[in-house]
Design a protein around this motif. Structure first.
Motif, PDB file in Angstrom:
ATOM      1  N   THR A   1      -6.934  -6.744  12.154  1.00 27.31           N
ATOM      2  CA  THR A   1      -7.155  -6.508  10.550  1.00 27.31           C
ATOM      3  C   THR A   1      -8.533  -6.327  10.357  1.00 27.31           C
ATOM      4  O   THR A   1      -9.479  -7.528  10.607  1.00 27.31           O
ATOM      5  N   SER A   2      -9.069  -5.594   9.576  1.00 30.39           N
ATOM      6  CA  SER A   2     -10.552  -5.690   9.034  1.00 30.39           C
ATOM      7  C   SER A   2     -10.594  -6.662   8.311  1.00 30.39           C
ATOM      8  O   SER A   2      -9.731  -7.427   7.435  1.00 30.39           O
ATOM      9  N   PRO A   3     -11.845  -7.385   8.307  1.00 27.05           N
ATOM     10  CA  PRO A   3     -12.239  -8.813   7.706  1.00 27.05           C
ATOM     11  C   PRO A   3     -12.118  -8.813   6.305  1.00 27.05           C
ATOM     12  O   PRO A   3     -11.604  -9.671   5.643  1.00 27.05           O
ATOM     13  N   ILE A   4     -12.287  -7.447   5.693  1.00 26.56           N
ATOM     14  CA  ILE A   4     -12.083  -7.236   4.123  1.00 26.56           C
ATOM     15  C   ILE A   4     -10.624  -7.339   3.911  1.00 26.56           C
ATOM     16  O   ILE A   4     -10.118  -7.894   2.781  1.00 26.56           O
ATOM     17  N   ILE A   5      -9.721  -6.493   4.379  1.00 23.40           N
ATOM     18  CA  ILE A   5      -8.314  -6.466   4.338  1.00 23.40           C
ATOM     19  C   ILE A   5      -7.823  -7.736   4.488  1.00 23.40           C
ATOM     20  O   ILE A   5      -6.941  -8.364   3.835  1.00 23.40           O
ATOM     21  N   GLY A   6      -8.034  -8.439   5.627  1.00 22.99           N
ATOM     22  CA  GLY A   6      -7.636  -9.946   6.103  1.00 22.99           C
ATOM     23  C   GLY A   6      -8.106 -10.861   4.796  1.00 22.99           C
ATOM     24  O   GLY A   6      -7.186 -11.573   4.328  1.00 22.99           O
ATOM     25  N   GLY A   7      -9.125 -10.677   4.203  1.00 24.00           N
ATOM     26  CA  GLY A   7      -9.628 -11.708   3.355  1.00 24.00           C
ATOM     27  C   GLY A   7      -8.919 -11.504   1.986  1.00 24.00           C
ATOM     28  O   GLY A   7      -8.388 -12.597   1.098  1.00 24.00           O
ATOM     29  N   LEU A   8      -8.589 -10.071   1.501  1.00 25.51           N
ATOM     30  CA  LEU A   8      -8.010  -9.785   0.450  1.00 25.51           C
ATOM     31  C   LEU A   8      -6.463 -10.246   0.470  1.00 25.51           C
ATOM     32  O   LEU A   8      -5.929 -10.801  -0.612  1.00 25.51           O
ATOM     33  N   VAL A   9      -5.845 -10.165   1.623  1.00 27.48           N
ATOM     34  CA  VAL A   9      -4.631 -10.509   1.881  1.00 27.48           C
ATOM     35  C   VAL A   9      -4.311 -12.025   1.654  1.00 27.48           C
ATOM     36  O   VAL A   9      -3.522 -12.513   1.040  1.00 27.48           O
ATOM     37  N   GLN A  10      -5.154 -12.686   2.231  1.00 28.80           N
ATOM     38  CA  GLN A  10      -5.180 -14.150   2.365  1.00 28.80           C
ATOM     39  C   GLN A  10      -5.591 -14.537   0.968  1.00 28.80           C
ATOM     40  O   GLN A  10      -4.863 -15.605   0.459  1.00 28.80           O
ATOM     41  N   ALA A  11      -6.640 -14.162   0.110  1.00 29.70           N
ATOM     42  CA  ALA A  11      -6.770 -14.403  -0.941  1.00 29.70           C
ATOM     43  C   ALA A  11      -5.665 -14.222  -2.212  1.00 29.70           C
ATOM     44  O   ALA A  11      -5.245 -14.929  -2.987  1.00 29.70           O
ATOM     45  N   SER A  12      -4.946 -13.025  -1.888  1.00 30.43           N
ATOM     46  CA  SER A  12      -3.818 -12.762  -2.742  1.00 30.43           C
ATOM     47  C   SER A  12      -2.618 -13.840  -2.536  1.00 30.43           C
ATOM     48  O   SER A  12      -2.110 -14.116  -3.581  1.00 30.43           O
ATOM     49  N   VAL A  13      -2.486 -14.118  -1.231  1.00 30.33           N
ATOM     50  CA  VAL A  13      -1.466 -15.203  -1.218  1.00 30.33           C
ATOM     51  C   VAL A  13      -1.885 -16.555  -1.690  1.00 30.33           C
ATOM     52  O   VAL A  13      -0.944 -17.051  -2.214  1.00 30.33           O
ATOM     53  N   TYR A  14      -3.101 -16.845  -1.599  1.00 29.83           N
ATOM     54  CA  TYR A  14      -3.566 -17.976  -2.076  1.00 29.83           C
ATOM     55  C   TYR A  14      -3.402 -17.877  -3.587  1.00 29.83           C
ATOM     56  O   TYR A  14      -2.961 -19.214  -4.250  1.00 29.83           O
ATOM     57  N   GLY A  15      -3.511 -16.930  -4.281  1.00 28.17           N
ATOM     58  CA  GLY A  15      -3.502 -16.693  -5.677  1.00 28.17           C
ATOM     59  C   GLY A  15      -2.110 -16.925  -5.944  1.00 28.17           C
ATOM     60  O   GLY A  15      -1.961 -17.817  -7.190  1.00 28.17           O
ATOM     61  N   VAL A  16      -1.098 -16.270  -5.278  1.00 26.13           N
ATOM     62  CA  VAL A  16       0.081 -16.464  -5.862  1.00 26.13           C
ATOM     63  C   VAL A  16       0.661 -17.939  -5.514  1.00 26.13           C
ATOM     64  O   VAL A  16       1.332 -18.533  -6.434  1.00 26.13           O
ATOM     65  N   ARG A  17      -0.014 -18.421  -4.580  1.00 26.60           N
ATOM     66  CA  ARG A  17       0.664 -19.825  -4.349  1.00 26.60           C
ATOM     67  C   ARG A  17       0.162 -20.803  -5.408  1.00 26.60           C
ATOM     68  O   ARG A  17       0.781 -21.698  -5.935  1.00 26.60           O
ATOM     69  N   MET A  18      -1.237 -20.568  -5.750  1.00 28.93           N
ATOM     70  CA  MET A  18      -1.788 -21.714  -6.793  1.00 28.93           C
ATOM     71  C   MET A  18      -0.936 -21.143  -8.273  1.00 28.93           C
ATOM     72  O   MET A  18      -0.906 -22.080  -9.010  1.00 28.93           O
ATOM     73  N   ALA A  19      -0.546 -19.711  -8.546  1.00 25.16           N
ATOM     74  CA  ALA A  19       0.074 -19.711  -9.640  1.00 25.16           C
ATOM     75  C   ALA A  19       1.235 -20.306  -9.527  1.00 25.16           C
ATOM     76  O   ALA A  19       1.849 -20.992 -10.632  1.00 25.16           O
ATOM     77  N   LEU A  20       2.123 -20.202  -8.499  1.00 23.27           N
ATOM     78  CA  LEU A  20       3.408 -20.939  -8.536  1.00 23.27           C
ATOM     79  C   LEU A  20       3.119 -22.362  -8.663  1.00 23.27           C
ATOM     80  O   LEU A  20       4.023 -23.289  -9.243  1.00 23.27           O
ATOM     81  N   ALA A  21       1.873 -22.947  -8.019  1.00 23.13           N
ATOM     82  CA  ALA A  21       1.786 -24.514  -8.057  1.00 23.13           C
ATOM     83  C   ALA A  21       1.209 -24.933  -9.664  1.00 23.13           C
ATOM     84  O   ALA A  21       2.320 -25.914  -9.834  1.00 23.13           O
ATOM     85  N   TYR A  22       0.729 -24.053 -10.293  1.00 23.45           N
ATOM     86  CA  TYR A  22       0.605 -24.537 -11.772  1.00 23.45           C
ATOM     87  C   TYR A  22       1.875 -24.358 -12.636  1.00 23.45           C
ATOM     88  O   TYR A  22       2.082 -25.232 -13.399  1.00 23.45           O
ATOM     89  N   LEU A  23       2.927 -23.322 -12.376  1.00 20.55           N
ATOM     90  CA  LEU A  23       4.008 -23.164 -13.108  1.00 20.55           C
ATOM     91  C   LEU A  23       4.804 -24.245 -12.651  1.00 20.55           C
ATOM     92  O   LEU A  23       5.635 -24.764 -13.610  1.00 20.55           O
ATOM     93  N   VAL A  24       5.079 -24.955 -11.386  1.00 18.40           N
ATOM     94  CA  VAL A  24       5.660 -25.938 -11.073  1.00 18.40           C
ATOM     95  C   VAL A  24       5.157 -27.147 -11.897  1.00 18.40           C
ATOM     96  O   VAL A  24       5.961 -27.937 -12.192  1.00 18.40           O
ATOM     97  N   MET A  25       3.746 -27.274 -11.812  1.00 19.21           N
ATOM     98  CA  MET A  25       3.255 -28.283 -12.460  1.00 19.21           C
ATOM     99  C   MET A  25       3.603 -28.468 -13.976  1.00 19.21           C
ATOM    100  O   MET A  25       3.916 -29.567 -14.564  1.00 19.21           O
TER     101      MET A  25
END
Length: 131
Positions: free
Chosen positions: A69-93
Motif C-alpha cells: 500500500t502507498s504510504p499516503i493511503i496506508g497512513g490515511l487508513v491508519q489515521a481513520s481507524v485511530y480516529g474511530v477508536r478515539m471517538a468510541l473511547a470518548y463515548l464510552v468514557m
C-alpha cells in the motif's frame, strides 16, 4: 446585600445527574431521555456500550497496513481507524461518567472481552505460523 445561591452538596442530584455511583435503570447516558428509565432501552444501552468497548480493543489490535500500500493511503487508513477508536473511547468514557454501576461493569467486561479476543487471535496466528 448578597443573594448567593447555596452550593449543592457532592451527593445532590442536579437535573437527573448523579455525582456518585448508583444502581438502576434510571440513568441518562449520552443523550437526553436515553435510555429514559425503560428496562429494554437500558439493556440496549448496555449492549451498545459493551460493543463499543469491544470495538475499541479490536481496533487497537489491528495489524499494520500491508507494505504494498502507498504510504499516503496506508497512513490515511491508519489515521481513520485511530480516529474511530478515539471517538468510541470518548463515548464510552462519557457513558461511564453517568456513574451507573451497570454501565461501569459492562464497560470493564467489554474491554476485557475485547482484549481477550485480540490476544486469542494473535496467539492462534502465532501457533499456526510455527506449525
Amino acid at each position: 446585600m448578597s443573594h448567593a445561591m447555596p452550593m449543592p452538596m457532592p451527593n445532590d442530584n442536579m437535573d437527573g445527574m448523579h455525582m456518585t455511583f448508583f444502581w438502576g435503570k434510571d440513568v441518562v447516558m449520552l443523550f437526553n431521555d436515553w435510555p429514559n428509565g425503560k428496562l429494554g432501552m437500558y439493556i440496549l444501552a448496555l449492549a451498545c456500550v459493551f460493543v463499543a468497548a469491544v470495538a475499541i480493543e479490536f481496533l487497537g489490535g489491528l495489524t499494520a497496513i500491508k507494505t504494498r500500500t502507498s504510504p499516503i493511503i496506508g497512513g490515511l487508513v491508519q489515521a481513520s481507524v485511530y480516529g474511530v477508536r478515539m471517538a468510541l473511547a470518548y463515548l464510552v468514557m462519557l457513558s461511564v461518567m453517568s456513574y451507573n454501576v451497570g454501565v461501569f461493569i459492562v464497560v470493564v467486561v467489554g474491554h476485557a472481552f475485547g482484549y481477550f479476543i485480540v490476544k486469542y487471535r494473535d496467539g492462534s496466528k502465532a501457533k499456526n505460523d510455527l506449525a
